[in-house]
Design an enzyme around this catalytic site. Structure first.
Site, short mmCIF file in Angstrom:
data_model
loop_
_atom_site.label_atom_id
_atom_site.label_comp_id
_atom_site.label_asym_id
_atom_site.label_seq_id
_atom_site.Cartn_x
_atom_site.Cartn_y
_atom_site.Cartn_z
N HIS A 122 -0.13 -22.70 1.63
CA HIS A 122 -0.24 -22.05 0.33
C HIS A 122 0.87 -22.51 -0.59
O HIS A 122 2.02 -22.63 -0.19
CB HIS A 122 -0.15 -20.52 0.50
CG HIS A 122 -0.32 -19.79 -0.78
ND1 HIS A 122 -1.56 -19.42 -1.26
CD2 HIS A 122 0.58 -19.38 -1.70
CE1 HIS A 122 -1.41 -18.80 -2.42
NE2 HIS A 122 -0.12 -18.76 -2.70
N SER A 163 0.68 -9.73 -1.99
CA SER A 163 -0.60 -10.29 -2.43
C SER A 163 -0.92 -11.57 -1.67
O SER A 163 -2.04 -11.77 -1.16
CB SER A 163 -0.51 -10.56 -3.94
OG SER A 163 -1.57 -11.35 -4.39
N LYS A 216 -3.61 -12.04 1.95
CA LYS A 216 -4.75 -12.97 1.97
C LYS A 216 -4.67 -13.88 3.19
O LYS A 216 -5.67 -14.22 3.82
CB LYS A 216 -4.80 -13.78 0.67
CG LYS A 216 -5.37 -12.93 -0.48
CD LYS A 216 -5.41 -13.68 -1.78
CE LYS A 216 -4.07 -13.67 -2.45
NZ LYS A 216 -4.07 -13.62 -3.90
N1 URA Z 1 -0.69 -15.65 -6.34
C1 URA Z 1 -1.22 -14.61 -5.66
O1 URA Z 1 -2.13 -14.79 -4.86
N2 URA Z 1 -0.74 -13.37 -5.87
C2 URA Z 1 0.26 -13.13 -6.74
O2 URA Z 1 0.65 -12.00 -6.86
C3 URA Z 1 0.80 -14.20 -7.46
C4 URA Z 1 0.30 -15.46 -7.23
#
Ligand code: URA
Ligand code: CA
Length: 453
Positions: free
Chosen positions: A94, A195, A199
């Site tokens: 990521h 966040s 994921k």
């Molecule tokens: N990317 C994300 O997935 N979440 C965030 O809060 C900021 C960037």
């Protein structure tokens, strides 16, 4: 109103208490964060109350326990992918996002060609920063909306998969992010960390490489804050059993030469065929090495570097990208002959107006220029021009003469003048050579020193 329904009154009371305690820097009672998020998703907490708590977190911060609870609440709001059937280590990668950040398109096939499976769920562009899904959509036929079964099938077949994130994973993050986006609360270390890591936990890989950008074009430009974000995410990932290394990398200028969707796919194919693209190739090599070492902590840096060099020079990394793209429906002729990828009908050259050294290439201005010609969205849901963007012929530290070609704007008639002015202002030439800017600034590796080779 709220007071008439006891469930709503209770939910509201919990949020207001959370605002007060968070503002005072106190821990929340166990389970409260999870309940607040669940109530918000269920419509028992209105947007304005959720926004008040998010804004309080953005200002006052959130403890490790609170950040973990928020992450768990996001994960528990949706499905989780099951990658156990793959039968070997699966990694994820990521980036916090940047301008011309083509690196995933290189690193994922390189690592897969080295025998380590990679499952990557990607997003679209946000603001001035591009998104991997937008870039890959410029490849004719390539499908990027795989369901869980197809994701696992492609991963098995090609050893890698890249797809858009299904809405069934972490829907609470999606709903919260939409509020943050319009209430100025995106830039918060605990909110970003929860966040992103939620994921990743929902995808279910065994390990994660985080590329945390710092510098003017980054989500968090300040280096100290970006380091805090990186350490927070590494720690948070660890509490969910995800082996995570973070690299702190330079986004004070665009990465590589190309900024734009098809332009970046072509740039990635060049690197995969063994071409050196200044900045991009180096970063791709380092991140690939770090990923190989997450999969096998006993591997030395030199051995990892040698494997990466080998798959780039032998064509194995390029073949892997091709095999993967075919598995997701791409017309692979367009990869072998990139002139068949979308190509802009017009190019506007940008020339150096003085002799000297390039001292800056302002990433936000270049990103904004690419956006103006259609590489990104000025309004939510706007259609992109896959061929549009900016190609930079020089980077910080290069010597140029007056009149040298420093950049080209590729466009199909959407605001080329605005883009030209932005690129011209972005490339700064001065009389003195600037200090060198390393591509990788730091690596935050949770493997203890004693266990490293
Ligand atoms: N990317 C994300 O997935 N979440 C965030 O809060 C900021 C960037
Ligand atoms: Ca690039």
């Amino acid at each position: 109103m709220a007071g008439t329904d006891p469930a709503i009154a209770e939910a509201s009371g919990r949020v207001l208490a959370a605002v007060a305690r968070t503002r005072a820097g106190l821990e929340l009672p166990p389970g409260d964060v999870e309940r607040i998020v669940a109530d918000f998703v269920a419509g028992r907490v209105p947007d304005h109350q959720m926004s008040a708590w998010l804004a309080t977190v953005a200002c006052a911060g959130l403890s490790d326990a609170g950040t973990q609870a928020l992450t768990r609440a996001y994960v528990d709001s949706g499905d989780r992918l099951d990658l156990r059937g793959i039968g070997r280590t699966v990694l994820d990668k990521h980036s916090t996002g940047g301008v011309g950040d083509t690196v995933s398109l290189v690193v994922v096939p390189v690592v897969a060609a080295c025998g380590v499976a990679v499952a990557k769920m990607s997003g679209r562009g946000l603001g001035h920063a591009g998104g991997t899904i937008d870039k890959l959509e410029s490849v004719p036929g390539l499908r990027l909306d795989l369901d869980a079964a197809a994701t696992v099938a492609v991963l098995r077949e090609a050893g890698m998969v890249i797809t858009g994130q299904s809405a069934a994973l972490t829907p609470a993050d999606g709903a919260t992010y939409a509020l943050r986006d319009v209430t100025g609360t995106v830039e918060s270390v605990p909110l970003i960390a929860a966040s992103i890591i939620a994921k990743k936990v929902a995808v279910g890989a065994d390990g994660l490489l985080l590329d945390v950008k710092t510098g003017a074009g980054a989500l968090i430009p300040d280096r100290t804050e970006a380091t805090r974000l990186a350490t927070t995410m590494v720690r948070l990932a660890g509490t969910f059993g995800l082996r995570c290394t973070a690299a702190l990398t330079d986004m004070s200028q665009p990465l590589g030469r190309a900024v734009g969707n098809a332009l970046e796919v072509k740039e990635a194919l060049d690197v995969l065929r063994g071409q050196e693209v200044p900045g991009l190739t180096e970063l791709a090599r380092v991140l690939s090495r770090l990923m190989l070492r997450i999969a096998d902590p006993g591997l030395s840096d030199d051995a990892a570097d040698a494997r990466v060099a080998d798959v780039l020079s032998s064509g194995a990394a390029y073949d892997r990208f091709r095999r993967w793209a075919a598995a997701q429906g791409a017309d692979t002729r367009t990869l072998d002959r990139p002139d068949l990828l979308p190509t802009a009908p017009h190019r506007v050259p940008v020339h150096a107006t003085a002799a000297g050294w390039v001292t800056d290439v302002h990433p936000r201005a270049v990103g904004e220029a690419a956006l103006r010609v259609g590489a990104g969205r000025l309004a939510q849901g706007a259609a992109l021009d896959p061929a549009a963007g900016v190609v930079l012929h020089h980077r910080v530290g290069d010597r140029v003469d007056a009149g040298d070609l420093v950049a080209e704007v590729h466009h199909g008639d959407r605001d080329p003048d605005g883009a030209f002015a932005l690129v011209q202002s972005a490339v700064v030439v001065g009389p003195e050579p600037p200090a060198p800017r390393p591509v990788v600034l730091d690596v935050l590796d949770p493997i203890p020193e004693a266990e490293r080779k």
